[in-house]
Scaffold this motif. Structure first.
Motif, PDB file in Angstrom:
ATOM      1  N   LEU A  31      33.663 -36.014 -13.336  1.00 39.43           N
ATOM      2  CA  LEU A  31      32.484 -35.954 -12.849  1.00 39.43           C
ATOM      3  C   LEU A  31      31.873 -36.529 -11.648  1.00 39.43           C
ATOM      4  N   PHE A  32      32.200 -37.709 -11.702  1.00 43.32           N
ATOM      5  CA  PHE A  32      31.554 -38.788 -10.466  1.00 43.32           C
ATOM      6  C   PHE A  32      32.780 -38.536  -9.356  1.00 43.32           C
ATOM      7  N   GLU A  33      34.019 -38.286  -9.770  1.00 39.21           N
ATOM      8  CA  GLU A  33      34.996 -38.065  -8.706  1.00 39.21           C
ATOM      9  C   GLU A  33      34.650 -36.620  -7.846  1.00 39.21           C
ATOM     10  N   LEU A  34      34.303 -35.552  -8.732  1.00 38.78           N
ATOM     11  CA  LEU A  34      33.920 -34.560  -8.020  1.00 38.78           C
ATOM     12  C   LEU A  34      32.562 -34.739  -7.220  1.00 38.78           C
ATOM     13  N   SER A  35      31.557 -35.422  -7.734  1.00 42.06           N
ATOM     14  CA  SER A  35      30.459 -35.534  -6.954  1.00 42.06           C
ATOM     15  C   SER A  35      30.645 -36.279  -5.541  1.00 42.06           C
ATOM     16  N   TYR A  36      31.496 -37.506  -5.682  1.00 40.04           N
ATOM     17  CA  TYR A  36      31.691 -38.070  -4.380  1.00 40.04           C
ATOM     18  C   TYR A  36      32.591 -37.277  -3.229  1.00 40.04           C
TER      19      TYR A  36
END
Length: 456
Positions: free
Chosen positions: A444-449
């Protein structure tokens, strides 16, 4: 003891037994010991029936109830046509997904997939309460390993693998593992040599950004379907499951299957919100999606579905979503203010004071935020001893009973939602009841960044 005093005491005992059977007859069918005790009491009461004519009406009702509380039938004597239930989430089927949810019991048989290291799988039919050893036995039979030399079965182990790659080796004596799996966790059967090489299923770690069903459905429809489904799940949870979950922990798993599923569903909705927002690549559409989720939360609150309300707000508060500063700035001020109010309502400060004030003013039907009920029960259980100087702590048990009565009050009236039938009704219902979500926070953090690299 004879005379009026003896009759009064016997009537009181009989009334208590009738109430007990009325309340817990479904669960008593799972326990052989309870069945034996009830039958022994029944025989003693039937002896007194000829002595006390005033007991006749109550003993007749007792007779009817005892017939429904039979001992567990040995498996070999069970009818071969027994219905098998697909366990929602762990074995998705569109037809079963659209059916009204019914309560699970430990003796119920279900379908479940068990995967191999190469991601092939076998579908087994198993009791919900089955132990790891039982599951491995079914897998072994399906794989036709039984033709191999003796001892082949012991070489297999059962592992729960999460979408993040985290692995948990399950012990042979553990039971009811199906309801304790994570949202995107799966069971793998493998040898000890291949344990380290196990990886999650590809579809759990590959995501495809783009428009999903939520962009095509009105927030009212989604909110109403959420409430309807969560009401079904909440009504399947027996009051005793809350007590077993807190008092017995893992030892009470077969008695808390429905509660486990409801808790997993709450987590699933939270991850669904984050997943949908982070899969939306266009900044304008993403802001509109935030707006839609805030509307969904508002309607769920209006429906008195505080479980869905909490889950949606927590999803928007997920760190991977809340860091999207540019997206949140596009949100109209009206919705920013509304969301702040929602955050204040879900704020745990002062023992969830805001939430407790709101729910205390609601009349049934209500779907409460179930984790908070379990927190309260845990506090009651761990904050005082059940036995004090060898005597039962009645004050503690009264406090637990009061909390259970609150749950009963929430469900004392049926849920009535005005849901208009439309061509997309079943499609929306199916979408809401079987979310495809990402529960891997790193992903989820990868997608967010990727969406906003420099947001603070």
């Amino acid at each position: 003891m004879e005379g009026p005093e003896g009759l009064g005491r016997k009537q009181a005992c009989l009334a208590m037994l009738l109430h007990f059977l009325d309340t817990y007859q479904g669960l008593l069918q799972e326990e052989e010991g309870a069945g034996h005790i009830i039958k022994d009491l029944y025989l003693l009461i039937m002896k007194d029936e000829s002595l006390y004519q005033d007991l006749r009406e109550d003993t007749l009702r007792l007779h009817q109830l005892v017939e429904t509380v039979e001992l567990k039938i040995p498996e070999e004597n069970q009818p071969p046509c027994k219905q098998v239930k697909p366990l929602f989430r762990h074995f998705r089927r569109i037809d079963s997904c659209l059916q009204t949810r019914v309560a699970f019991r430990g003796s119920d048989e279900i379908f479940c997939r068990v995967y191999m290291p190469d991601h092939s799988y076998v579908t087994i039919r198993s009791r919900l309460s089955a132990s790891v050893q039982d599951i491995l036995g079914s897998v072994t039979e399906k794989l036709q390993y039984s033709e191999e030399p003796a001892g082949r079965e012991e070489s297999l182990i059962l592992v729960a693998v999460a979408s993040s790659g985290e692995k948990v080796l399950l012990q042979p004596t553990e039971d009811c593992v199906f309801t304790t799996l994570g949202i995107n966790s799966h069971l793998f059967a493998c040898t000890r040599d291949s344990y380290e090489a196990l990886v999650p299923l590809p579809e759990e770690i590959q995501v495809s950004p783009g428009d999903t069903e939520i962009h095509r459905v009105e927030p009212e429809d989604i909110a109403n379907h959420l409430t309807a489904f969560h009401w079904e799940l909440f009504c399947c949870v027996h009051e005793l499951e809350f007590v077993d979950y807190v008092f017995h922990g893992e030892r009470g798993r077969r008695e808390t299957a429905n509660l486990e599923l409801l808790l997993q569903r709450c987590s699933e909705v939270t991850h669904w919100v984050a997943t949908e927002v982070l899969l939306c690549e266009a900044p304008g559409k993403r802001a509109q999606l935030l707006k839609k989720f805030i509307k969904i939360a508002a309607i769920c609150k209006q429906n008195q579905d505080l479980l869905s309300f909490y889950a949606v707000v927590m999803g928007l508060d997920n760190a991977a979503v809340s860091r999207l500063r540019l997206t949140w700035e596009k949100l109209p001020g009206k919705f920013k203010n509304l969301f702040r109010k929602f955050e204040n309502l879900t704020d745990p400060c002062r023992n969830h004071k805001s939430y407790r004030e709101v729910i205390s003013k609601m009349k049934p039907p209500v779907i409460p935020f179930v984790p908070l009920i379990l927190k309260d029960l845990t506090f009651l259980h761990e904050g005082s001893k059940t036995l004090v100087d060898g005597l039962v702590n009645i004050e503690k048990l009264h406090s637990v009973a009061e909390k259970v009565r609150t749950i009963r009050k929430y469900r004392s009236r049926p849920l009535c939602l005005d849901m208009e039938a439309s061509p997309h009704h079943l499609q929306t219902k199916a979408y809401v009841r079987q979310f495809q979500v990402i529960d891997n926070q790193n992903l989820l953090f990868e997608l967010s960044y990727k969406l906003e690299a420099n947001s603070q």
